[in-house]
Design a protein around this motif. Sequence first.
Motif, short mmCIF file in Angstrom:
data_model
loop_
_atom_site.label_atom_id
_atom_site.label_comp_id
_atom_site.label_asym_id
_atom_site.label_seq_id
_atom_site.Cartn_x
_atom_site.Cartn_y
_atom_site.Cartn_z
N GLU A 9 -15.84 -13.63 16.23
CA GLU A 9 -15.47 -12.21 16.30
C GLU A 9 -13.98 -12.09 16.58
O GLU A 9 -13.48 -12.66 17.54
N ASP A 11 -12.34 -9.18 17.16
CA ASP A 11 -12.04 -8.05 18.03
C ASP A 11 -12.31 -8.46 19.48
O ASP A 11 -13.47 -8.53 19.90
N GLU A 35 -12.17 -16.65 17.32
CA GLU A 35 -11.65 -15.46 16.65
C GLU A 35 -11.58 -15.52 15.14
O GLU A 35 -11.36 -14.50 14.50
#
Length: 138
Positions: A9, A11, A35
């Motif tokens: 992910e 965010d 990330e």
Amino acid sequence: MSPDIFYVEDDPDFAFIMQYAVKEVKEDLTVGIVEDGDAAISTLQRFSDEKHRPKLILVDLNLPGMSGLDLVKKIKEMPFFKYVPVILFSTSDDTNDVKSSLESGANAFLTKPNGYNNLLTCMQSLYDFWFTQNRNVL
């Protein structure tokens, strides 16, 4: 040691909230977060070398660099992770994205819910199915 849930992910705010939701579902459940796709592949390679697998892999569809779809394909090509459930977890609800995800080898496609309580319900459902009801070959 690999986490129970390996989450890709980009965010950081959503990743942070996800960790809290998972802990609310089950206190001793662990989440590892990277990330992007490149970091995911190198981390999974390390897990493979150490003979540790997560029980579930969640992948965001829209990642910087390598797309979530390409990442799913690469994960499914890694023999050590062939039978680990991989779920695309995205803000999209486009049927074309769902179809592409499944064609790429994802075991499921989930649309990220709005609001913390909905995320908590979603994570509880994920846990109930993938950790308690689903019978894995691993």
